[in-house]
Design an enzyme around this catalytic site. Structure first.
Site, PDB file in Angstrom:
ATOM      1  N   PHE A 409      81.319   2.134  38.150  1.00  0.00           N
ATOM      2  CA  PHE A 409      82.241   3.358  37.490  1.00  0.00           C
ATOM      3  C   PHE A 409      82.899   3.468  38.701  1.00  0.00           C
ATOM      4  O   PHE A 409      83.277   5.362  38.079  1.00  0.00           O
ATOM      5  CB  PHE A 409      81.844   4.020  36.042  1.00  0.00           C
ATOM      6  CG  PHE A 409      80.897   3.182  35.300  1.00  0.00           C
ATOM      7  CD1 PHE A 409      80.954   1.911  34.613  1.00  0.00           C
ATOM      8  CD2 PHE A 409      79.443   3.591  35.435  1.00  0.00           C
ATOM      9  CE1 PHE A 409      80.131   1.367  34.380  1.00  0.00           C
ATOM     10  CE2 PHE A 409      78.057   2.590  34.374  1.00  0.00           C
ATOM     11  CZ  PHE A 409      79.108   1.848  33.940  1.00  0.00           C
ATOM     12  N   CYS A 410      83.045   3.586  39.846  1.00  0.00           N
ATOM     13  CA  CYS A 410      83.775   4.249  40.822  1.00  0.00           C
ATOM     14  C   CYS A 410      82.721   5.673  41.237  1.00  0.00           C
ATOM     15  O   CYS A 410      83.479   6.746  41.139  1.00  0.00           O
ATOM     16  CB  CYS A 410      85.148   4.164  40.596  1.00  0.00           C
ATOM     17  SG  CYS A 410      86.064   2.723  40.840  1.00  0.00           S
ATOM     18  N   ALA A 411      81.381   5.580  40.510  1.00  0.00           N
ATOM     19  CA  ALA A 411      81.100   6.963  41.041  1.00  0.00           C
ATOM     20  C   ALA A 411      80.048   6.217  41.664  1.00  0.00           C
ATOM     21  O   ALA A 411      78.471   6.896  40.769  1.00  0.00           O
ATOM     22  CB  ALA A 411      80.655   7.114  39.612  1.00  0.00           C
TER      23      ALA A 411
END
Length: 487
Positions: A409-411
């Site tokens: 999740f781009c985290a």
């Protein structure tokens, strides 16, 4: 603005409206479909979802037949509100250049563009003197802010941030703060870090309003107070907060807010950076070009002298995305008119349905920083024992017509921490590293919002139960890093 010849604005839902000037014309366009997003029921928990595009789209199932698509990936990109689409359609025939043309449509488009700036300022409850800069996205907004930081600025950011707010500060002195496990710990961690900083230089804190992984709300007001007590400023990444809760610059006392249109039911390629004007005015333009420049003259030595605008135009070089900007303003109006109290209560109803349903499946582990009782928006991530997350997400799509997200999740640092792995382990956004049936260091995310009907979350909960108890009905394989149905 002086009166000009009348124009006629026609929409699919209103009769032609004669107007006498571009300003009146833009007002007619803006109001042509007003009220279409109203919540229909007085009971928030039973209120109808706001109409969105795609609500009647059907998709094929690998097991045969078709089903209405359940879009449960709002945290990535929310569907367009029908109100937004209708507003854009009403304006489209009158599209013209912004700030550059003497013609009627150019003047009307300019009015619409600048009125949209005022609408966004009202939506965010901005202070007098705050600037609204239109960008491409939250990522673009935070990169813009990173480019205008004063020299030797210190930046403080939690490792739990989305990459859009974790990575733009490459040219600054950055302190990455460890993931807190309670809201109070977040405030205390920031206070300690700020107390140890150079007290004489500028400083900026960057924090999310709601996690794009867990949906948990962060103590923004308390973090802002801590930042200001130590002479620092704060920027709020509201990409996941603004679509779900009212956001007030004044009440939260933040210096800037960034958010994206495509999260706010307005997927036409625009974003917003709103807040204090001084750092924006004192810096070089984010992009150099037409629109940002007020006056350009040749020098005797052969070079050029440039006088840049001191308004928001300073950082809006090039022809602006008037469609995208207007769609954001339309979404702001639609959400405001629907009433955030009703929207928040209805979303809590959906959150409870999902969480209670997942809690009944022992194999499911919901990811959380702050614990089960933490307030949150409609974003929930989880893992399933015995399943690789991409395989599970593929089965939800192929066998039930449910769209969710799987991956990191781009985290990456946050998800790695929540999964109990090394936060520095490599991994690609959304690209699983394991074959179907193997464990992967990825998670599944279900997210929803104002356009989500109860049936979608009911189907999702039922699908999770069936997949865990009965297994997938189809065979799957890995192709180009994704799990897909085998054919």
């Amino acid at each position: 603005m002086s009166a000009r010849p009348a124009a006629t604005v026609t929409t699919a839902v209103s009769s032609p409206a004669a107007v006498s000037s571009p300003a009146a014309g833009s007002a007619a366009v803006e109001s042509a479909v007003a009220g279409s997003a109203a919540v229909e029921s007085a009971d928030p928990c039973c209120a109808a979802p706001l109409p969105v595009l795609g609500r009647d789209v059907t998709v094929p199932l690998v097991t045969g037949g078709e089903v209405t698509y359940a879009a449960l990936d709002y945290a990535a990109s929310a569907p367009a509100l029908q109100r937004v689409w209708d507003d854009v359609a009403a304006y489209a025939p009158y599209y013209g250049s912004v700030h550059r043309g003497a013609g009627y449509l150019s003047q009307l488009s300019t009015d619409l563009f600048e009125n949209s700036r005022e609408t966004v300022a009202e939506f965010l409850d901005c202070r007098p003197g705050d600037q609204i800069v239109f960008t491409r996205s939250t990522t673009d907004s935070l990169n813009l802010l990173a480019q205008v930081l004063p020299a030797d600025c210190q930046v403080f950011v939690f490792e739990t941030e989305h990459h859009a707010s974790l990575l733009p500060w490459r040219d600054a002195r950055v302190t990455y703060l460890n993931a807190p496990r309670t809201p109070q710990q977040a405030v205390e961690t920031l206070e300690r870090a700020l107390a140890d900083r150079d007290p004489y230089g500028p400083a900026l804190v960057c924090v999310t309003g709601a996690s794009n992984v867990t949906g948990e709300l962060w103590p923004v007001k308390e973090l802002a107070a801590a930042a200001h007590a130590h002479g620092a400023r704060i920027v709020l990444d509201a990409a996941q907060l603004a679509p779900h809760h009212p956001v007030s610059v004044r009440e939260l006392d933040v210096d800037w807010i960034a958010f994206s249109g495509h999260k706010l039911y307005a997927p036409f390629g625009s974003g917003v950076l709103a807040g204090r004007a001084d750092w924006l005015q004192e810096s070089e333009p984010y992009l150099a070009g037409g629109g940002a420049s007020k006056k350009v003259a040749r020098r005797s030595d052969g070079g050029v002298d440039v006088e840049w605008h001191t308004t928001a135009a300073r950082h809006e070089a090039g022809s602006p995305n008037v469609i995208g900007v207007y769609s954001i303003a339309s979404a702001c109006k639609a959400l405001t008119e629907a009433g955030f109290d009703a929207l928040v209560e209805r979303e809590r109803h959906l959150i409870a349905k999902v969480r209670e349903g997942l809690a009944e499946v022992p194999a499911v582990r919901v990811l959380s920083l702050f614990g089960d009782d933490a307030p949150r928006v409609g974003v929930i991530s989880f893992v399933v024992d015995g399943w690789n997350s991409s395989h599970f997400a593929a089965a939800l799509s192929a066998e039930y017509g449910i769209g969710v997200r799987d991956g990191l999740f781009c985290a990456h640092p946050l998800v790695r921490t929540l999964l109990g792995s090394d936060p520095q382990d490599p991994g690609e956004c959304g690209a699983p590293e394991a074959e179907p049936g193997e464990r992967s260091l990825n998670a599944i995310r279900v997210s929803f919002g104002a356009g989500t009907p109860d049936e979608h979350v009911d189907r999702f909960v039922r699908a999770v139960r069936e997949l865990v108890s009965d297994g997938a009905k189809w065979q799957y394989r890995t192709e180009a890093g994704r799990c897909v149905p085998a054919v």
